[in-house]
Write an enzyme that holds these catalytic residues in place. Sequence first.
Site, PDB file in Angstrom:
ATOM      1  N   HIS A 159      72.602   0.566 -13.412  1.00 35.65           N
ATOM      2  CA  HIS A 159      72.153  -0.073 -14.656  1.00 35.65           C
ATOM      3  C   HIS A 159      72.837  -1.429 -14.826  1.00 35.65           C
ATOM      4  O   HIS A 159      73.843  -1.719 -14.180  1.00 35.65           O
ATOM      5  CB  HIS A 159      72.495   0.805 -15.872  1.00 35.65           C
ATOM      6  CG  HIS A 159      71.600   1.983 -16.044  1.00 35.65           C
ATOM      7  ND1 HIS A 159      71.822   3.172 -15.399  1.00 35.65           N
ATOM      8  CD2 HIS A 159      70.471   2.153 -16.788  1.00 35.65           C
ATOM      9  CE1 HIS A 159      70.866   4.035 -15.737  1.00 35.65           C
ATOM     10  NE2 HIS A 159      70.029   3.446 -16.577  1.00 35.65           N
ATOM     11  N   LYS A 174      75.807  -1.727 -20.145  1.00 36.25           N
ATOM     12  CA  LYS A 174      75.717  -0.289 -20.465  1.00 36.25           C
ATOM     13  C   LYS A 174      77.116   0.276 -20.698  1.00 36.25           C
ATOM     14  O   LYS A 174      78.038   0.001 -19.924  1.00 36.25           O
ATOM     15  CB  LYS A 174      74.997   0.455 -19.334  1.00 36.25           C
ATOM     16  CG  LYS A 174      74.757   1.929 -19.670  1.00 36.25           C
ATOM     17  CD  LYS A 174      73.660   2.543 -18.835  1.00 36.25           C
ATOM     18  CE  LYS A 174      73.490   4.023 -19.136  1.00 36.25           C
ATOM     19  NZ  LYS A 174      73.057   4.276 -20.530  1.00 36.25           N
TER      20      LYS A 174
END
Length: 271
Positions: free
Chosen positions: A157, A161
């Site tokens: 990601h 995050k």
Amino acid sequence: MSQMRLVIVGAGGRMGRALIKAVSEAPDLVLAGAIEPPGSENLGRDAGELAGLPGLGVEVTDDALPVFARAEGVIDFTVPAASVAFAALAAQARIVHVIGTTGCSPEDDAKIEAAARHAAIVKSGNMSLGVNLLAALVQRTARTLNEDFDIEIVEMHHNRKIDAPSGTALLLGNAAAEGRGIELGTQGVFARHGHTGARRAGDIGFATLRGGTVVGEHNVIFAGPGERIELGHKAEDRMIFARGALTAARWARGRKPGLYSMRDVLDLTDF
Ligand SMILES: NC(=O)C1=CN([C@@H]2O[C@H](COP(=O)(O)OP(=O)(O)OC[C@H]3O[C@@H](n4cnc5c(N)ncnc54)[C@H](OP(=O)(O)O)[C@@H]3O)[C@@H](O)[C@H]2O)C=CC1
Ligand SMILES: O=C(O)C1=N[C@H](C(=O)O)C[C@H](O)C1
């Protein structure tokens, strides 16, 4: 049927903005409110403008309860503490609550489950059709392959995050564990470093990568003797999660109180 009135909480976030856009594109839905936390620089702004759209005539506020009282559903991609608080408010208002927030602790989940006694809640670590289909495929594959096939889950990601492993990786790990008839709680391995010893048969391993602007990538590897099966998903646009969340809200409208998953919504439970 009349348009469903939806509130977006965490309206200024990456997902909040995608959700405002998705609601504005759906003729059967209408934006009934947009919530940000106290102190947010977005308070008082028009929700449409926040999402890069023409004005929608909905002002961002931090006062959730009166907004919930005039709505039929709330869509929530925020942080665990906020989702727990919004679950109690949505239960009080008896409205649908769609929760995409990840990183919830068992204690958070217990509170959300308690709120689901009074309202329909759909909660999932991933709202996309692709990932929920992938989870069903992973469960089915794990049921077929025995412990000769080591299961490893790799995710990547963007660098903003804040939780790891991703909610999706956990969802996929739980699907694999269910397929194999084991518990992720006892057989999940979430970090490896140093002299780890050989891999324990039956474990489900996780590896987390973070960098750049990656929306979300997941790969489930079944590594066996002399062959390897890989099942994966690449998210290219946050709108897949936003549209999935709206599908969940429509599905939950008028449904009896309870805690539901995206696999219930998409009818992927009996695979
Ligand atoms: N299930 C799924 O399909 C998906 C889940 N997610 C999950 O959704 C969550 C949000 O992701 P993302 O949008 O990228 O994160 P962002 O940090 O961009 O957005 C979170 C938003 O929530 C707001 N917020 C925090 N606390 C409150 C509160 N008490 N009341 C109202 N708003 C609040 C934040 O405001 P502020 O910045 O002012 O604190 C921010 O605007 C994460 O847990 C992520 O993992 C993401 C994509 C898909
Ligand atoms: O934080 C994100 O961005 C995402 N979070 C979810 C997760 O934790 O799995 C879903 C998606 O992969 C994007």
